[in-house]
Design an enzyme around this catalytic site. Sequence first.
Site, PDB file in Angstrom:
ATOM      1  N   ASP A  63      11.116  59.080 -25.237  1.00 41.22           N
ATOM      2  CA  ASP A  63      10.425  60.215 -25.847  1.00 41.22           C
ATOM      3  C   ASP A  63      10.081  59.813 -27.276  1.00 41.22           C
ATOM      4  OD1 ASP A  63       9.620  62.575 -27.090  1.00 41.22           O
ATOM      5  OD2 ASP A  63      11.152  63.809 -26.122  1.00 41.22           O
TER       6      ASP A  63
ATOM      7  N   SER B 194      -8.149  56.274 -31.556  1.00 42.39           N
ATOM      8  CA  SER B 194      -9.261  57.087 -31.065  1.00 42.39           C
ATOM      9  C   SER B 194     -10.428  56.922 -32.024  1.00 42.39           C
ATOM     10  CB  SER B 194      -8.829  58.556 -31.013  1.00 42.39           C
ATOM     11  OG  SER B 194      -9.927  59.422 -30.824  1.00 42.39           O
TER      12      SER B 194
ATOM     13  N   TYR C 213      -5.581  66.684 -34.993  1.00 37.60           N
ATOM     14  CA  TYR C 213      -5.458  65.475 -34.161  1.00 37.60           C
ATOM     15  C   TYR C 213      -6.063  64.273 -34.897  1.00 37.60           C
ATOM     16  CZ  TYR C 213      -6.577  62.229 -30.353  1.00 37.60           C
ATOM     17  OH  TYR C 213      -6.699  61.110 -29.564  1.00 37.60           O
TER      18      TYR C 213
ATOM     19  N   LYS D  74      -4.491  60.602 -36.182  1.00 33.93           N
ATOM     20  CA  LYS D  74      -5.053  59.309 -35.801  1.00 33.93           C
ATOM     21  C   LYS D  74      -5.557  58.535 -37.021  1.00 33.93           C
ATOM     22  CE  LYS D  74      -4.413  59.524 -31.337  1.00 33.93           C
ATOM     23  NZ  LYS D  74      -3.478  58.582 -30.673  1.00 33.93           N
TER      24      LYS D  74
END
Length: 304
Positions: free
Chosen positions: A77, A156, A169, A173
């Site tokens: 995890d 990304s 998000y 990134k």
Amino acid sequence: MNWSECSFQFKCQYNFKKMKRNVLITGTSTGVGYQSALLFGENGFKVYATMRNLKKADALKEQITQNNLDIEILELDVTKTASIKSAVETIIDKDGRIDVLVNNAGAGFAKTTEQSSEDEIRWVTEVNYLGTVFCTQAVLPYMRKQRAGQIINITSVGGLVGQPFNELYCGAKFAIEGFAEGLASYVTDAFNINISNVEPGGISTEFMNSAVDKTKTNGQLASGEYLPIFQAYLEGNQKRAEESEVQVYQTGREVAEVVLKVAQNDNPPMRIRTSQWAEELCELKTSADPDGTKLVAQVKSSFL
């Protein structure tokens, strides 16, 4: 020859070492991580495929058995440092080394900053950024000791270009991009540890569905004055996918193929987009230094 093959043909020098290399991949229950585990296994790597929930391992187990792949599934995890350390120690106890780390685990998040809770903001940062940092921190001592290693981060286009309703998000990134650039500026030359960021565009996996499920609030991802803007955003995504001259959404397998080529490259790029669409979206940010190597060289000459 597809786009990703063309992008590698001028520089790819495959590493045919006698010793079988092992790879630790996070987030392998679905999507890019799942496909990467299979692809690395098919290409002669010893794969440690990790995931948070081992109940989701059945599909991978079936493929391992059917194709006789050298893949071992471990629990990991990325939001829990004890779990990360346990998985890394298990690999070291068995093999004595970790050759490649693929920081793949992550989760989408599409919601306005104003309407996001404190817990959501912390969660999207932990799973998408801090997980990468802590996994990297866990393997670095062993890679440094063996004077060899490779760390590949699945980031990304959102790590280069901020996008509507994805700012939290994208922020996580973007953080990985800066973390990787800074790390590469000194560990590569000193300890022969290569750092690369693989930057996909849209991926047709469970990623977006999970993003939507995670961020729903009363059946909506945005409300009030944000709602019409969000509806326009969704409509634009759909229209772009239907009308674009280049493929917007890739499969997990297509992205995994780029990850494998980076791992097989003796002189891997600092960063690489995985499709023509992703390349075009990021062109204003990347045109002067497409693979990031010039920037790292400049940083090293400026600070070291």
